[in-house]
Design a protein around this motif. Structure first.
Motif, PDB file in Angstrom:
ATOM      1  N   VAL A  43      -2.141  20.589  -4.288  1.00 39.79           N
ATOM      2  CA  VAL A  43      -2.419  21.363  -5.497  1.00 39.79           C
ATOM      3  C   VAL A  43      -1.577  22.634  -5.435  1.00 39.79           C
ATOM      4  CG1 VAL A  43      -4.188  22.658  -6.745  1.00 39.79           C
ATOM      5  CG2 VAL A  43      -4.730  20.402  -5.816  1.00 39.79           C
ATOM      6  N   GLY A  44      -0.939  22.966  -6.538  1.00 37.31           N
ATOM      7  CA  GLY A  44      -0.065  24.130  -6.597  1.00 37.31           C
ATOM      8  C   GLY A  44       1.393  23.801  -6.335  1.00 37.31           C
ATOM      9  N   GLN A  45       1.654  22.590  -5.864  1.00 39.84           N
ATOM     10  CA  GLN A  45       3.030  22.161  -5.586  1.00 39.84           C
ATOM     11  C   GLN A  45       3.789  22.000  -6.898  1.00 39.84           C
ATOM     12  OE1 GLN A  45       3.146  18.680  -3.093  1.00 39.84           O
ATOM     13  NE2 GLN A  45       5.301  18.294  -3.479  1.00 39.84           N
ATOM     14  N   SER A  46       5.015  22.514  -6.929  1.00 39.47           N
ATOM     15  CA  SER A  46       5.885  22.320  -8.085  1.00 39.47           C
ATOM     16  C   SER A  46       6.707  21.056  -7.878  1.00 39.47           C
ATOM     17  CB  SER A  46       6.830  23.511  -8.261  1.00 39.47           C
ATOM     18  OG  SER A  46       6.103  24.635  -8.685  1.00 39.47           O
ATOM     19  N   LEU A  47       6.732  20.221  -8.906  1.00 39.20           N
ATOM     20  CA  LEU A  47       7.487  18.982  -8.838  1.00 39.20           C
ATOM     21  C   LEU A  47       8.544  18.975  -9.925  1.00 39.20           C
ATOM     22  CD1 LEU A  47       4.529  16.443  -8.461  1.00 39.20           C
ATOM     23  CD2 LEU A  47       6.100  17.194  -6.671  1.00 39.20           C
ATOM     24  N   SER A  48       9.695  18.429  -9.604  1.00 31.81           N
ATOM     25  CA  SER A  48      10.747  18.212 -10.587  1.00 31.81           C
ATOM     26  C   SER A  48      10.813  16.726 -10.881  1.00 31.81           C
ATOM     27  CB  SER A  48      12.100  18.681 -10.058  1.00 31.81           C
ATOM     28  OG  SER A  48      12.082  20.071  -9.851  1.00 31.81           O
ATOM     29  N   LYS A  49      11.199  16.388 -12.096  1.00 28.34           N
ATOM     30  CA  LYS A  49      11.323  14.996 -12.491  1.00 28.34           C
ATOM     31  C   LYS A  49      12.157  14.257 -11.448  1.00 28.34           C
ATOM     32  CE  LYS A  49      12.934  12.095 -16.221  1.00 28.34           C
ATOM     33  NZ  LYS A  49      13.432  12.033 -17.589  1.00 28.34           N
ATOM     34  N   GLY A  50      11.631  13.145 -10.965  1.00 29.00           N
ATOM     35  CA  GLY A  50      12.330  12.337  -9.971  1.00 29.00           C
ATOM     36  C   GLY A  50      11.946  12.627  -8.538  1.00 29.00           C
ATOM     37  N   ASP A  51      11.216  13.727  -8.294  1.00 24.90           N
ATOM     38  CA  ASP A  51      10.764  14.027  -6.933  1.00 24.90           C
ATOM     39  C   ASP A  51       9.752  12.985  -6.460  1.00 24.90           C
ATOM     40  OD1 ASP A  51      12.217  16.379  -6.881  1.00 24.90           O
ATOM     41  OD2 ASP A  51      10.471  17.712  -7.027  1.00 24.90           O
TER      42      ASP A  51
END
Length: 122
Positions: A43-51
């Motif tokens: 929770v709180g992790q930033s994800l980019s498309k494709g990660d």
């Protein structure tokens, strides 16, 4: 009203009020077989498309589940982590994997609708 999108990598994304709930499709869980392990993002992790956001392991294989859009993880499905079979029995329902606040709703336009996804998986 919630709108559901799909990826060619067999993730589904249900969007409601700027929050995306993400999981794997019924086709994906069927191809993987009985799941025995689910590793969720933080929770709180930033994800980019494709990660690679989640790892699911079955008796046959391990597979990454990818972030379909950019965003920040707001919630994870601990029930799926403690009982991976939940993903097999309810892939598009109680077996969801994580929720995220969308960073860019324009990315949704690049995803598939249900008819386009069904055309891919036959």
């Amino acid at each position: 009203m919630a709108v559901t999108y799909f990826t060619e990598d067999h993730e589904w994304v249900r969007v409601e009020n700027g929050v995306a709930t993400v999981g794997i499709t019924d086709h994906a869980q069927d191809q993987l077989g009985d799941l025995v392990f689910v590793q969720l993002p933080d929770v709180g992790q930033s994800l980019s498309k494709g990660d690679a956001a989640v790892v699911v392991e079955s008796v046959k294989a391990a597979s990454d589940v990818y972030a379909p859009v950019d965003g920040e993880v707001t919630e994870v499905n601990e029930a799926a982590a403690s009982d991976p079979a939940l993903v097999n029995s309810s892939a598009t329902g109680d077996g969801w994997l994580w929720k995220m606040k969308l960073s860019d709703t324009n990315q949704l336009a690049g995803l598939l609708d249900e008819a386009a996804y069904k055309a891919i998986v036959g």
